[in-house]
Write a protein that holds these residues in place. Structure first.
Motif, short mmCIF file in Angstrom:
data_model
loop_
_atom_site.label_atom_id
_atom_site.label_comp_id
_atom_site.label_asym_id
_atom_site.label_seq_id
_atom_site.Cartn_x
_atom_site.Cartn_y
_atom_site.Cartn_z
N LYS A 38 0.99 -1.21 0.04
CA LYS A 38 0.00 -0.01 -0.07
C LYS A 38 0.72 1.38 -0.06
O LYS A 38 0.49 2.47 -0.54
N ARG A 39 2.17 1.10 0.51
CA ARG A 39 3.00 2.38 0.52
C ARG A 39 3.04 3.16 -0.80
O ARG A 39 3.45 4.17 -0.90
N VAL A 40 3.08 2.53 -1.96
CA VAL A 40 3.15 2.91 -3.12
C VAL A 40 2.25 3.95 -3.43
O VAL A 40 2.64 5.07 -4.21
N VAL A 41 1.03 3.77 -3.03
CA VAL A 41 -0.12 4.89 -2.97
C VAL A 41 0.28 6.40 -2.25
O VAL A 41 0.22 7.20 -2.73
N LEU A 80 1.84 10.57 13.29
CA LEU A 80 3.06 11.01 13.39
C LEU A 80 3.83 10.90 12.22
O LEU A 80 4.99 11.76 11.88
N VAL A 81 3.85 9.84 11.48
CA VAL A 81 4.35 9.48 10.25
C VAL A 81 3.60 9.69 9.19
O VAL A 81 2.34 9.81 9.20
N ASN A 82 4.17 9.17 8.01
CA ASN A 82 3.35 8.94 6.54
C ASN A 82 3.16 7.60 6.14
O ASN A 82 1.93 7.09 5.93
N LEU A 83 4.41 6.91 5.91
CA LEU A 83 4.24 5.61 5.37
C LEU A 83 4.56 4.43 6.37
O LEU A 83 4.61 3.23 6.03
N HIS A 112 -1.79 6.42 9.78
CA HIS A 112 -0.51 6.34 8.89
C HIS A 112 0.65 5.94 9.94
O HIS A 112 1.67 5.13 9.35
N ASP A 113 0.45 5.58 11.24
CA ASP A 113 1.23 5.03 12.01
C ASP A 113 1.06 3.42 11.76
O ASP A 113 2.19 2.74 12.36
N ALA A 114 -0.02 2.91 11.41
CA ALA A 114 -0.12 1.43 11.24
C ALA A 114 -0.56 1.33 9.78
O ALA A 114 -1.30 0.49 9.35
N TYR A 115 0.40 2.04 8.92
CA TYR A 115 0.13 2.07 7.34
C TYR A 115 -0.04 0.62 6.77
O TYR A 115 -0.95 0.48 5.94
N VAL A 116 0.80 -0.30 7.24
CA VAL A 116 1.17 -1.57 6.52
C VAL A 116 1.12 -2.66 7.58
O VAL A 116 1.44 -2.28 8.73
N PRO A 117 0.69 -3.79 7.64
CA PRO A 117 1.05 -5.01 8.40
C PRO A 117 2.34 -4.77 9.04
O PRO A 117 3.35 -4.86 8.42
N GLY A 118 2.23 -5.02 10.44
CA GLY A 118 3.33 -4.96 11.29
C GLY A 118 4.05 -3.62 11.77
O GLY A 118 4.77 -3.75 12.82
N ALA A 119 3.67 -2.71 11.09
CA ALA A 119 3.98 -1.21 11.51
C ALA A 119 3.46 -1.03 12.89
O ALA A 119 4.19 -0.44 13.55
N PHE A 120 2.09 -1.33 13.29
CA PHE A 120 1.80 -0.95 14.57
C PHE A 120 2.66 -1.79 15.64
O PHE A 120 2.61 -0.84 16.62
N ASP A 121 3.05 -2.86 15.54
CA ASP A 121 3.93 -3.58 16.69
C ASP A 121 5.20 -2.63 16.64
O ASP A 121 5.65 -2.46 17.76
N LYS A 122 5.52 -2.24 15.74
CA LYS A 122 7.10 -1.29 15.74
C LYS A 122 6.66 -0.14 16.34
O LYS A 122 7.75 0.23 17.08
N SER A 160 -6.81 3.44 20.76
CA SER A 160 -6.12 3.22 19.26
C SER A 160 -7.10 2.77 18.61
O SER A 160 -7.85 1.82 18.52
N THR A 161 -7.31 3.60 17.43
CA THR A 161 -8.12 3.19 16.34
C THR A 161 -7.39 2.63 15.10
O THR A 161 -7.85 2.37 14.22
N ALA A 162 -5.94 2.55 15.28
CA ALA A 162 -5.08 2.18 14.03
C ALA A 162 -5.09 0.95 13.71
O ALA A 162 -4.75 -0.05 14.51
N ARG A 163 -5.32 0.59 12.41
CA ARG A 163 -5.12 -0.64 11.97
C ARG A 163 -4.78 -0.46 10.39
O ARG A 163 -5.26 0.27 9.54
N ALA A 164 -3.86 -1.43 9.95
CA ALA A 164 -3.56 -1.40 8.37
C ALA A 164 -4.73 -1.68 7.66
O ALA A 164 -5.68 -2.52 7.97
#
Length: 322
Positions: A38-41, A80-83, A112-122, A160-164
């Motif tokens: 999804k980051r390409v978008v 806080l971030v974009n991708l 945007h902080d959970a933009y792709v799978p795995g980002a939320f844990d990071k 938290s409402t963040a999810r990829a």
């Protein structure tokens, strides 16, 4: 009011600052592998639009002015971030350190902080000190939200409402598990006579954003607030200074949004702003005063844009710099 009396009055208030949608830039170098998602978008959107209006000079001006107001606490309601690149997440951690001690800054994540799978844990590992409740022993993760921090007579509750999500989607999610935990925290804070401030990224109000950006679970959130009460809800995501009301006719609860903290002049949304709340009173008789500060015209320093007592009679008022 005499100057000495005014100083005592300000000290009696709890001063809470609020920013959101920082979208720290510029983007670090991006590999083809990282864009195979999804980051390409988002990358194309950044290159075509966001990078022209979101930049650190604006954020520095907002944060500098905010710190000059000497708030007791700062709430950061996501994006806080974009991708959600590894380099961005680390940059955001360093930026959070410049805001202040984690005890004095509370963060909730955005889409945007959970933009792709795995980002939320990071982000939970990197930003955990700013997203942990008082006395929390478990590492920050999806199931440690909502968290609660008590500062003075104020309970800060972070959701938290963040999810990829799929490409071109920016929805948030508020499910049954968080609803149950939020209800318990609201009751706990009420039992202690605290002013309850709920922090959430997506606006928990119908029509506040387009359908593909809305919160899934708006009704669930509003039911919890109506049944258990709150004094103030803070959100981001819309990039707009706004005021809505939820709850009940007897106990309306203000829901306050803010312009994106990194938004420069010339975009389709208002330029960068921050909210400053003065909270005073006691259980059942809390008074909340809102001031908005932000960039206007060609000014490089924020100015006061709006000032409002958040009383029920101001329901459905929308604040803007225009």
């Amino acid at each position: 009011m005499e100057s000495g009396d005014l100083l005592l009055y300000k000290r009696a208030m709890f001063r809470l600052a609020h920013i959101s949608d920082v979208h720290l830039g510029p983007l670090p170098a991006v590999t083809y592998r990282e864009l195979a998602s999804k980051r390409v978008v988002g990358y194309v959107n950044w290159q075509r639009h966001r990078r022209h209006f979101l930049h650190d000079g604006v954020i520095d001006a907002i944060v500098g002015d905010l710190k000059g107001a000497c708030p007791d606490h700062l709430a950061v309601t996501g994006d806080l971030v974009n991708l959600a690149l590894d380099g961005e997440i680390e940059l955001a951690r360093q930026w959070l350190e410049t805001l202040g001690d984690p005890r004095d800054v509370s963060v909730v994540p955005g889409n945007h902080d959970a933009y792709v799978p795995g980002a939320f844990d990071k982000i939970c590992r990197a930003w955990g000190p700013w997203m942990a409740g008082d006395g929390q022993a478990d590492p920050v993760g999806r199931y440690t939200f909502p968290y609660m921090r008590v500062r003075g007579r104020v309970a800060l509750i972070g959701i938290s409402t963040a999810r990829a999500t799929a490409p071109f989607m920016a929805n948030g999610f508020f499910g049954n598990g968080q609803a149950r935990r939020l209800a318990a925290l609201l009751d706990d804070a009420a039992g202690k006579g605290l002013c309850r401030v709920v922090m959430i990224h997506h606006p928990p109000v119908k029509g506040a954003v387009a359908q593909h950006k809305r919160l899934v679970g708006i009704g669930r959130f509003q039911q919890v607030v109506a049944r258990h009460g709150a004094e103030l809800v803070l959100h981001g995501h819309s990039h707009l200074p706004s005021l809505y009301w939820i709850g009940t006719a007897q106990k309306p609860v203000p829901v306050v949004g803010v312009a994106a903290a990194g938004q420069g002049m010339g975009g389709r949304n208002p330029p960068a702003q921050y909210n400053l709340f003065g909270i005073e009173g006691e259980a059942g008789q809390w008074r909340v005063h809102l001031e908005r500060f932000g960039l206007v015209g060609a000014a490089v320093l924020p100015a006061r844009i709006a000032e409002l007592e958040l009383a029920p009679h101001s329901a459905q008022v929308s604040l803007s710099p225009h």
